[in-house]
Design a protein around this motif. Structure first.
Motif, PDB file in Angstrom:
ATOM      1  N   SER A 229      -1.018   8.201  -2.708  1.00  0.00           N
ATOM      2  CA  SER A 229      -0.373   9.570  -2.071  1.00  0.00           C
ATOM      3  C   SER A 229      -0.187   8.911  -0.548  1.00  0.00           C
ATOM      4  CB  SER A 229      -1.510  10.553  -2.121  1.00  0.00           C
ATOM      5  OG  SER A 229      -2.543  10.076  -1.234  1.00  0.00           O
ATOM      6  N   THR A 230       0.841   9.813  -0.131  1.00  0.00           N
ATOM      7  CA  THR A 230       1.427   9.469   1.241  1.00  0.00           C
ATOM      8  C   THR A 230       0.964  10.249   2.221  1.00  0.00           C
ATOM      9  OG1 THR A 230       3.497   8.894   0.002  1.00  0.00           O
ATOM     10  CG2 THR A 230       3.662   9.104   2.462  1.00  0.00           C
ATOM     11  N   ILE A 231       0.477   9.599   3.284  1.00  0.00           N
ATOM     12  CA  ILE A 231       0.354  10.358   4.560  1.00  0.00           C
ATOM     13  C   ILE A 231       1.284  10.083   5.832  1.00  0.00           C
ATOM     14  CG2 ILE A 231      -2.315  10.168   4.302  1.00  0.00           C
ATOM     15  CD1 ILE A 231      -2.362   7.826   5.902  1.00  0.00           C
ATOM     16  N   TYR A 232       1.453  11.041   6.482  1.00  0.00           N
ATOM     17  CA  TYR A 232       2.443  10.965   7.310  1.00  0.00           C
ATOM     18  C   TYR A 232       2.011  11.383   9.045  1.00  0.00           C
ATOM     19  CZ  TYR A 232       6.198  11.157   4.045  1.00  0.00           C
ATOM     20  OH  TYR A 232       6.852  11.007   2.841  1.00  0.00           O
ATOM     21  N   ALA A 233       2.283  10.738  10.108  1.00  0.00           N
ATOM     22  CA  ALA A 233       2.077  11.171  11.438  1.00  0.00           C
ATOM     23  C   ALA A 233       2.406  12.450  11.616  1.00  0.00           C
ATOM     24  CB  ALA A 233       2.467  10.298  12.463  1.00  0.00           C
ATOM     25  N   ASP A 234       1.656  13.186  12.284  1.00  0.00           N
ATOM     26  CA  ASP A 234       2.017  14.582  12.645  1.00  0.00           C
ATOM     27  C   ASP A 234       3.419  14.675  13.288  1.00  0.00           C
ATOM     28  OD1 ASP A 234      -1.561  15.975  13.391  1.00  0.00           O
ATOM     29  OD2 ASP A 234      -0.222  15.540  11.491  1.00  0.00           O
ATOM     30  N   SER A 235       3.858  13.780  14.143  1.00  0.00           N
ATOM     31  CA  SER A 235       5.182  13.782  14.703  1.00  0.00           C
ATOM     32  C   SER A 235       6.404  13.739  13.977  1.00  0.00           C
ATOM     33  CB  SER A 235       4.785  12.782  16.089  1.00  0.00           C
ATOM     34  OG  SER A 235       4.890  11.477  15.290  1.00  0.00           O
ATOM     35  N   VAL A 236       6.111  13.199  12.773  1.00  0.00           N
ATOM     36  CA  VAL A 236       7.343  12.968  11.905  1.00  0.00           C
ATOM     37  C   VAL A 236       7.303  13.712  10.693  1.00  0.00           C
ATOM     38  CG1 VAL A 236       7.278  10.502  12.743  1.00  0.00           C
ATOM     39  CG2 VAL A 236       6.301  11.160  10.581  1.00  0.00           C
ATOM     40  N   LYS A 237       6.314  14.394  10.284  1.00  0.00           N
ATOM     41  CA  LYS A 237       6.087  15.200   9.101  1.00  0.00           C
ATOM     42  C   LYS A 237       7.347  16.295   9.200  1.00  0.00           C
ATOM     43  CE  LYS A 237       1.065  15.415   8.278  1.00  0.00           C
ATOM     44  NZ  LYS A 237      -0.070  16.375   8.496  1.00  0.00           N
ATOM     45  N   GLY A 238       8.128  16.231   7.819  1.00  0.00           N
ATOM     46  CA  GLY A 238       9.080  17.161   7.805  1.00  0.00           C
ATOM     47  C   GLY A 238      10.473  16.657   8.155  1.00  0.00           C
ATOM     48  N   ARG A 239      10.337  15.465   8.912  1.00  0.00           N
ATOM     49  CA  ARG A 239      11.488  14.836   9.286  1.00  0.00           C
ATOM     50  C   ARG A 239      11.524  13.514   8.488  1.00  0.00           C
ATOM     51  NH1 ARG A 239      12.132  13.008  14.059  1.00  0.00           N
ATOM     52  NH2 ARG A 239       9.831  12.676  14.551  1.00  0.00           N
ATOM     53  N   PHE A 240      10.528  12.423   8.370  1.00  0.00           N
ATOM     54  CA  PHE A 240      10.585  11.328   7.680  1.00  0.00           C
ATOM     55  C   PHE A 240      10.060  11.439   6.401  1.00  0.00           C
ATOM     56  CE2 PHE A 240      10.093   8.729  11.829  1.00  0.00           C
ATOM     57  CZ  PHE A 240      11.276   9.226  12.490  1.00  0.00           C
ATOM     58  N   THR A 241      10.529  10.534   5.433  1.00  0.00           N
ATOM     59  CA  THR A 241      10.135  10.444   3.901  1.00  0.00           C
ATOM     60  C   THR A 241       9.974   9.050   3.617  1.00  0.00           C
ATOM     61  OG1 THR A 241      11.269  12.419   3.500  1.00  0.00           O
ATOM     62  CG2 THR A 241      10.434  11.219   1.727  1.00  0.00           C
ATOM     63  N   LEU A 242       8.825   8.672   3.083  1.00  0.00           N
ATOM     64  CA  LEU A 242       8.430   7.515   2.616  1.00  0.00           C
ATOM     65  C   LEU A 242       8.756   7.380   1.151  1.00  0.00           C
ATOM     66  CD1 LEU A 242       5.495   4.892   3.421  1.00  0.00           C
ATOM     67  CD2 LEU A 242       6.258   5.442   1.122  1.00  0.00           C
ATOM     68  N   SER A 243       9.452   6.370   0.635  1.00  0.00           N
ATOM     69  CA  SER A 243       9.509   6.371  -0.802  1.00  0.00           C
ATOM     70  C   SER A 243       9.403   4.745  -1.188  1.00  0.00           C
ATOM     71  CB  SER A 243      11.057   6.834  -1.298  1.00  0.00           C
ATOM     72  OG  SER A 243      12.058   5.910  -0.737  1.00  0.00           O
ATOM     73  N   ARG A 244       9.111   4.640  -2.573  1.00  0.00           N
ATOM     74  CA  ARG A 244       8.737   3.290  -2.894  1.00  0.00           C
ATOM     75  C   ARG A 244       9.722   2.937  -4.162  1.00  0.00           C
ATOM     76  NH1 ARG A 244       2.453   2.155  -2.737  1.00  0.00           N
ATOM     77  NH2 ARG A 244       3.211   0.417  -4.148  1.00  0.00           N
ATOM     78  N   ASP A 245      10.211   2.055  -4.591  1.00  0.00           N
ATOM     79  CA  ASP A 245      10.600   1.355  -5.734  1.00  0.00           C
ATOM     80  C   ASP A 245       9.842   0.157  -5.988  1.00  0.00           C
ATOM     81  OD1 ASP A 245      12.098   0.290  -7.696  1.00  0.00           O
ATOM     82  OD2 ASP A 245      14.079   0.626  -6.723  1.00  0.00           O
ATOM     83  N   ASN A 246       8.869   0.492  -6.946  1.00  0.00           N
ATOM     84  CA  ASN A 246       7.716  -0.462  -7.344  1.00  0.00           C
ATOM     85  C   ASN A 246       8.839  -1.684  -8.265  1.00  0.00           C
ATOM     86  OD1 ASN A 246       5.784   0.895  -6.140  1.00  0.00           O
ATOM     87  ND2 ASN A 246       5.465   2.227  -7.993  1.00  0.00           N
ATOM     88  N   ALA A 247       9.586  -1.481  -8.966  1.00  0.00           N
ATOM     89  CA  ALA A 247      10.133  -2.410  -9.664  1.00  0.00           C
ATOM     90  C   ALA A 247      11.047  -3.541  -8.871  1.00  0.00           C
ATOM     91  CB  ALA A 247      11.185  -1.679 -10.458  1.00  0.00           C
ATOM     92  N   LYS A 248      11.334  -3.047  -7.601  1.00  0.00           N
ATOM     93  CA  LYS A 248      11.740  -3.925  -6.592  1.00  0.00           C
ATOM     94  C   LYS A 248      10.991  -4.285  -5.481  1.00  0.00           C
ATOM     95  CE  LYS A 248      16.421  -2.124  -7.558  1.00  0.00           C
ATOM     96  NZ  LYS A 248      17.904  -1.546  -6.651  1.00  0.00           N
ATOM     97  N   ASN A 249       9.825  -4.012  -5.395  1.00  0.00           N
ATOM     98  CA  ASN A 249       8.710  -4.296  -4.591  1.00  0.00           C
ATOM     99  C   ASN A 249       9.311  -3.690  -3.024  1.00  0.00           C
ATOM    100  OD1 ASN A 249       6.892  -5.451  -6.238  1.00  0.00           O
ATOM    101  ND2 ASN A 249       7.775  -7.398  -5.985  1.00  0.00           N
ATOM    102  N   THR A 250       9.998  -2.797  -3.184  1.00  0.00           N
ATOM    103  CA  THR A 250      10.569  -2.267  -1.866  1.00  0.00           C
ATOM    104  C   THR A 250       9.999  -0.774  -1.344  1.00  0.00           C
ATOM    105  OG1 THR A 250      12.462  -3.311  -2.540  1.00  0.00           O
ATOM    106  CG2 THR A 250      12.867  -1.669  -0.733  1.00  0.00           C
ATOM    107  N   VAL A 251      10.173  -0.628   0.107  1.00  0.00           N
ATOM    108  CA  VAL A 251       9.553   0.606   0.443  1.00  0.00           C
ATOM    109  C   VAL A 251      10.642   1.072   1.283  1.00  0.00           C
ATOM    110  CG1 VAL A 251       8.169  -0.370   2.299  1.00  0.00           C
ATOM    111  CG2 VAL A 251       7.740   2.056   1.739  1.00  0.00           C
ATOM    112  N   TYR A 252      11.010   2.335   1.248  1.00  0.00           N
ATOM    113  CA  TYR A 252      12.022   2.991   2.499  1.00  0.00           C
ATOM    114  C   TYR A 252      11.556   4.015   3.410  1.00  0.00           C
ATOM    115  CZ  TYR A 252      14.981   1.114  -1.531  1.00  0.00           C
ATOM    116  OH  TYR A 252      15.401   0.245  -2.429  1.00  0.00           O
TER     117      TYR A 252
END
Length: 123
Positions: free
Chosen positions: A54-77
């Motif tokens: 699951s993803t946790i966010y700092a309060d200061s970025v909630k609603g503005r920033f989004t983390l996503s992962r592409d596990n097949a590419k070992n990449t996080v955005y």
């Protein structure tokens, strides 16, 4: 060992958007968690977002920033919208997992950090 390569940092005006990318490169490893941290001048490094199922966010970025992962590419955005001057910092990718050590013949924990990418929000 696992090396991280970050990209996407830039100068952007307030209200603008950026997308950071981080690729984990290595062999015989498994990723358990991926995240983003940042450090502003004169401040300590702080959590931005982190995913270990699951993803946790700092309060200061909630609603503005989004983390996503592409596990097949070992990449996080990190998609950053509605950027504010207070978001100015060096952003670091962090990846945790296990790699196979040929010297010990077993899996070993790793906790790798990228070199950082500069994000500047200014008009």
């Amino acid at each position: 060992q696992v090396q991280l390569v970050e990209s996407g940092g830039d100068l952007v005006q307030p209200g603008g958007s950026l997308r950071l990318s981080c690729v984990a490169d290595g062999s015989n490893f498994a990723i358990l968690a991926m995240g983003w941290y940042r450090q502003a001048p004169g401040k300590q490094r702080e959590l931005v977002a982190d995913n270990s199922g699951s993803t946790i966010y700092a309060d200061s970025v909630k609603g503005r920033f989004t983390l996503s992962r592409d596990n097949a590419k070992n990449t996080v955005y990190l998609q950053m919208n509605n950027l504010e001057p207070e978001d100015t910092a060096v952003y670091y990718c962090n990846v945790r997992g296990m790699y196979y050590s040929t010297s010990t013949g077993s899996y070993v924990d790793f906790d790798s950090w990228g070199p950082g990418t500069q994000v500047t929000v200014s008009s």
